[in-house]
Design a protein around this motif. Structure first.
Motif, short mmCIF file in Angstrom:
data_model
loop_
_atom_site.label_atom_id
_atom_site.label_comp_id
_atom_site.label_asym_id
_atom_site.label_seq_id
_atom_site.Cartn_x
_atom_site.Cartn_y
_atom_site.Cartn_z
N ASP A 47 0.82 -1.21 0.00
CA ASP A 47 0.00 0.00 0.00
C ASP A 47 0.87 1.27 0.00
O ASP A 47 0.73 2.13 0.85
CB ASP A 47 -0.94 -0.03 1.21
CG ASP A 47 -2.02 1.02 1.15
OD1 ASP A 47 -2.21 1.62 0.08
OD2 ASP A 47 -2.67 1.26 2.19
N SER A 71 1.27 -3.71 -6.18
CA SER A 71 1.96 -2.57 -5.59
C SER A 71 1.21 -1.28 -5.95
O SER A 71 1.05 -0.97 -7.13
CB SER A 71 3.39 -2.50 -6.11
OG SER A 71 4.03 -1.34 -5.62
N PHE A 72 0.76 -0.56 -4.94
CA PHE A 72 0.10 0.73 -5.15
C PHE A 72 1.16 1.82 -5.32
O PHE A 72 2.21 1.77 -4.68
CB PHE A 72 -0.79 1.09 -3.97
CG PHE A 72 -2.04 0.27 -3.82
CD1 PHE A 72 -2.47 -0.62 -4.80
CD2 PHE A 72 -2.82 0.39 -2.69
CE1 PHE A 72 -3.62 -1.37 -4.66
CE2 PHE A 72 -3.98 -0.34 -2.53
CZ PHE A 72 -4.39 -1.22 -3.51
N SER A 73 0.84 2.82 -6.12
CA SER A 73 1.76 3.93 -6.37
C SER A 73 1.91 4.84 -5.14
O SER A 73 2.90 5.55 -5.01
CB SER A 73 1.28 4.76 -7.56
OG SER A 73 -0.01 5.28 -7.32
N PHE A 76 -3.13 4.18 -0.25
CA PHE A 76 -4.56 4.37 -0.45
C PHE A 76 -5.37 3.90 0.77
O PHE A 76 -6.57 4.09 0.81
CB PHE A 76 -5.04 3.62 -1.69
CG PHE A 76 -4.62 4.25 -2.98
CD1 PHE A 76 -5.35 5.29 -3.54
CD2 PHE A 76 -3.47 3.82 -3.63
CE1 PHE A 76 -4.96 5.88 -4.72
CE2 PHE A 76 -3.07 4.40 -4.82
CZ PHE A 76 -3.81 5.43 -5.37
N SER A 80 -8.66 -0.17 0.73
CA SER A 80 -8.36 -0.29 -0.70
C SER A 80 -7.47 -1.49 -0.97
O SER A 80 -7.64 -2.20 -1.97
CB SER A 80 -7.69 0.99 -1.22
OG SER A 80 -8.58 2.06 -1.16
N ALA A 81 -6.52 -1.73 -0.07
CA ALA A 81 -5.63 -2.89 -0.23
C ALA A 81 -6.43 -4.19 -0.09
O ALA A 81 -6.22 -5.13 -0.87
CB ALA A 81 -4.50 -2.83 0.80
N ALA A 84 -8.51 -4.66 -3.30
CA ALA A 84 -7.66 -5.10 -4.41
C ALA A 84 -7.32 -6.59 -4.26
O ALA A 84 -7.31 -7.33 -5.24
CB ALA A 84 -6.38 -4.27 -4.48
#
Length: 98
Positions: A47, A71-73, A76, A80-81, A84
């Motif tokens: 995250d 992999s989140f940018s 979030f 959200s993780a 996903a």
């Protein structure tokens, strides 16, 4: 005739967990390798960590084909993780490690 084993997906939301990822994986792996009637996948969701969390996860994925990651940018948030992970898990059963 070989029957297909059920797959259990372990979703692991991760944010700045470089000190614990390997410990978690090793401890969980000891248990999952003993469970011969099911298969497992580890789905780590990075995250937007600022430390070496993603690097460690990538190293695990190179060593163990059961390990996948997203992999989140940026960060979030845990929800959200988890979402996903649920959207991308392949398991017949899913557990979120929080």
């Amino acid at each position: 005739m070989t029957t297909k084993k059920d797959l259990i997906s372990l979703i692991v939301p991760s944010y700045n967990e470089e000190k614990t990822i390997s410990i978690f994986y090793e401890a969980t792996n000891k248990i999952t390798t003993k469970m011969k009637t099911v298969d497992f996948e580890f789905l780590f969701i990075d995250d937007g960590s600022c430390d070496d969390t993603l690097k460690i996860i990538k190293d695990l994925a190179k060593k163990d084909k059961r390990v996948r990651y997203i992999s989140f940018s940026r960060n979030f948030g845990k929800e959200s993780a988890m979402y996903a992970g649920l959207e991308n898990s392949k398991g017949d059963y899913v557990a979120i490690m929080d």
